[in-house]
Design a protein around this motif. Structure first.
Motif, mmCIF file in Angstrom:
data_model
loop_
_atom_site.group_PDB
_atom_site.id
_atom_site.type_symbol
_atom_site.label_atom_id
_atom_site.label_comp_id
_atom_site.label_asym_id
_atom_site.label_seq_id
_atom_site.Cartn_x
_atom_site.Cartn_y
_atom_site.Cartn_z
ATOM 1 N N ARG A 94 12.642 -16.332 -41.448
ATOM 2 C CA ARG A 94 13.421 -16.352 -40.210
ATOM 3 C C ARG A 94 13.126 -15.120 -39.366
ATOM 4 O O ARG A 94 13.367 -15.124 -38.160
ATOM 5 C CB ARG A 94 14.907 -16.413 -40.532
ATOM 6 C CG ARG A 94 15.333 -17.670 -41.278
ATOM 7 C CD ARG A 94 16.839 -17.801 -41.289
ATOM 8 N NE ARG A 94 17.366 -17.926 -39.938
ATOM 9 C CZ ARG A 94 18.646 -17.766 -39.624
ATOM 10 N NH1 ARG A 94 19.515 -17.430 -40.559
ATOM 11 N NH2 ARG A 94 19.056 -17.896 -38.372
ATOM 12 N N LEU A 95 12.634 -14.068 -40.012
ATOM 13 C CA LEU A 95 12.357 -12.819 -39.321
ATOM 14 C C LEU A 95 11.051 -12.232 -39.834
ATOM 15 O O LEU A 95 10.845 -12.128 -41.044
ATOM 16 C CB LEU A 95 13.507 -11.821 -39.545
ATOM 17 C CG LEU A 95 13.306 -10.380 -39.051
ATOM 18 C CD1 LEU A 95 13.166 -10.353 -37.539
ATOM 19 C CD2 LEU A 95 14.460 -9.499 -39.497
ATOM 20 N N ILE A 96 10.158 -11.869 -38.927
ATOM 21 C CA ILE A 96 8.950 -11.117 -39.259
ATOM 22 C C ILE A 96 9.118 -9.727 -38.650
ATOM 23 O O ILE A 96 9.291 -9.587 -37.435
ATOM 24 C CB ILE A 96 7.679 -11.791 -38.726
ATOM 25 C CG1 ILE A 96 7.513 -13.191 -39.337
ATOM 26 C CG2 ILE A 96 6.454 -10.938 -39.028
ATOM 27 C CD1 ILE A 96 6.322 -13.960 -38.792
ATOM 28 N N ALA A 97 9.086 -8.709 -39.506
ATOM 29 C CA ALA A 97 9.305 -7.334 -39.062
ATOM 30 C C ALA A 97 8.003 -6.558 -39.199
ATOM 31 O O ALA A 97 7.464 -6.434 -40.300
ATOM 32 C CB ALA A 97 10.405 -6.676 -39.886
ATOM 33 N N ILE A 98 7.492 -6.046 -38.090
ATOM 34 C CA ILE A 98 6.182 -5.408 -38.045
ATOM 35 C C ILE A 98 6.351 -3.906 -37.813
ATOM 36 O O ILE A 98 7.137 -3.479 -36.954
ATOM 37 C CB ILE A 98 5.313 -5.999 -36.912
ATOM 38 C CG1 ILE A 98 5.240 -7.530 -37.040
ATOM 39 C CG2 ILE A 98 3.922 -5.395 -36.917
ATOM 40 C CD1 ILE A 98 4.655 -8.202 -35.821
ATOM 41 N N CYS A 99 5.615 -3.110 -38.577
ATOM 42 C CA CYS A 99 5.549 -1.670 -38.326
ATOM 43 C C CYS A 99 4.089 -1.266 -38.206
ATOM 44 O O CYS A 99 3.216 -1.851 -38.855
ATOM 45 C CB CYS A 99 6.251 -0.873 -39.415
ATOM 46 S SG CYS A 99 5.601 -1.127 -41.080
#
Length: 475
Positions: A94-99
């Motif tokens: 549901r969420l893709i978190a990119i750093c």
């Protein structure tokens, strides 16, 4: 107030600090149905993944955009889009978190622009929330990356909502374990309040066996709960690293906040309970009062073994303050304090100096100390110096149960005191007969005496037989 000094060595030897992208990834792992992604080379992600797996002893979902020499020069748009589409297809988060990483930051990739273009060209991404934070690993440290990720989540996902008077937001720092978060949740709920934890590692990395396998995180703060923090009546931050996110929540939703510099120790926990009592309108529960009494007794018992000891401590700023301040209150001397990055927390540390350095600095300065306190990479320094090592922080890859360790609240503080005191008891010197040798005069006198032990026994027996019989007493 500690004076902060930065090491001027040409290179770091046996590093103490971890990178910003790793700290950001830890924050993302506390979100439900999330896939953290490092925008950089495969090696950057692999090294971070190994540390996370060894520390938590769990499967860690962490992906990479797999940049190489050519794509770095030409730009990372194609790699980023390919990663997003593959992740959505295979894991359906549901969420893709990119750093970001140092590689793509040095190139100067416009990731935010890439994401706008990707959504325009690929409408199938519309059902997936995407968050991006900039975390170059050539500056800052683990705690900084966590801080930036937490602030980015608030700024990009939280919206103002009607206030729920019984709801409070808890922003835990990166130095808190899943067990610490569980402890704080229990304390908040004891006042009849509903905590919204962001991020919630106690739901995803608390060492549980999930009923089914998914490629994403297995628990944590859901998207709905993240957005619902805009309705909280109050925000509690633990550690200076949470202040920026608390300020962002206040700017977005008008939520008042208080940041507790630490929740390890007597006084800060007293302040926490007072604040929760004010927010809830309820008195402090009897069981928490009982725990406070138990902590006082534990401090009394433990100070015999911590009073006067010299400590060498190496940790991230908020953890350094939490452990160091408690040991100072228990009578220990903070002789050597090594940290990783600049922080307002250093000004509160009861030590003369904080050195921003590495574990080589810790080993060099800890010669006269009684105990070393740092993560598992400090084991070589402790072995070289012949000193006991108390492991704390991230990573701890040579111990199990890291997810369940507690050092906050009254009970967590007791645990910390007992661990330190027991370690010092274990290394107390024990005296033997040879520790009190006879003086030369006594040895000469003993050698000249003809009476051995047997002879003395014989003389005593003869004296007993020659004695007159005892007469009966008359009354």
């Amino acid at each position: 107030m500690a004076k902060v000094v930065e090491s001027k060595k040409a290179c770091t030897v046996n590093p103490l600090k971890m990178s910003q992208p790793l700290g950001a990834s830890l924050a993302f792992l506390g979100l439900a149905d999330c896939m953290p992604v490092m925008h950089g080379s495969q090696g950057c992600t692999s090294f971070g993944l190994v540390l996370l797996v060894r520390h938590f002893k769990e499967a860690i979902p962490l992906q990479t955009t797999a940049m190489n020499e050519v794509t770095t020069i030409m730009g990372g748009y194609d790699n980023l889009v390919t990663a997003l589409l593959n992740i959505r297809k295979r894991a359906a988060p549901r969420l893709i978190a990119i750093c970001s990483t140092g590689l793509t930051e040095t190139k100067g990739d416009d990731v935010e622009g890439f994401l706008v273009t990707a959504r325009q060209r690929h409408p199938e991404l519309a059902d997936t929330e995407i968050v991006y934070v900039s975390t170059p690993d050539y500056v800052g440290a683990f705690e900084d990356g966590y801080r930036l990720a937490l602030t980015g989540l608030v700024q990009q996902l939280v919206k103002p909502l009607p206030v729920q008077p019984r709801q409070v937001t808890l922003l835990p720092g990166s130095h808190l374990s899943p067990g610490d978060i569980d402890e704080l949740r229990e304390i908040i709920e004891a006042f009849g309040l509903q905590p919204m934890v962001l991020p919630d590692l106690s739901g995803s990395l608390d060492g549980h066996i999930a009923p089914d396998w998914r490629g994403t995180t297995l628990g944590g703060t859901s998207l709905e709960d993240i957005r619902a923090t805009g309705a909280s009546a109050f925000t509690l931050g633990v550690g200076e690293q949470t202040r920026q996110a608390a300020q962002a929540l206040q700017a977005i939703a008008g939520t008042p906040f208080e940041v507790f510099e630490r929740l390890t120790g007597l006084e800060p926990n007293d302040r926490l309970l007072l604040r929760l009592s004010q927010v809830s309108g309820q008195p402090v529960p009897a069981r928490l009062r009982r725990q406070r009494s138990q902590l006082l007794d534990a401090m009394l018992d433990g100070h015999f073994y911590t009073g006067g000891i010299k400590v060498a401590l190496g940790a991230e700023p908020d953890l350094l303050l939490a452990v160091g301040a408690l040991l100072h209150e228990m009578g220990a001397e903070l002789s050597v304090c090594i940290s990783t990055t600049a922080s307002p927390a250093h000004a509160l540390l009861p030590a003369a100096e904080v050195l921003l350095g590495d574990l080589e600095d810790l080993e060099r300065l800890a010669v006269d100390c009684d105990v070393l306190i740092t993560h598992s990479h400090g084991r070589q320094a402790a072995e070289h110096l012949g000193k006991p090592l108390w492991r704390v922080g991230f990573p701890m890859f040579d111990r199990v149960g890291n997810s369940h360790r507690r050092m906050v609240g009254y009970r967590g503080t007791m645990n910390l005191i007992f661990e330190i005191a027991n370690l010092m008891i274990e290394h107390l010197p024990h005296h033997h007969a040879g520790d009190w040798p006879l003086s030369p005069e006594a040895q000469r006198a003993a050698s000249r005496s003809p009476t051995s032990t047997a002879a003395l026994a014989s003389i005593a027996l003869d004296a007993h037989q020659a004695a007159p019989p005892a007469q009966a007493c008359s009354f």
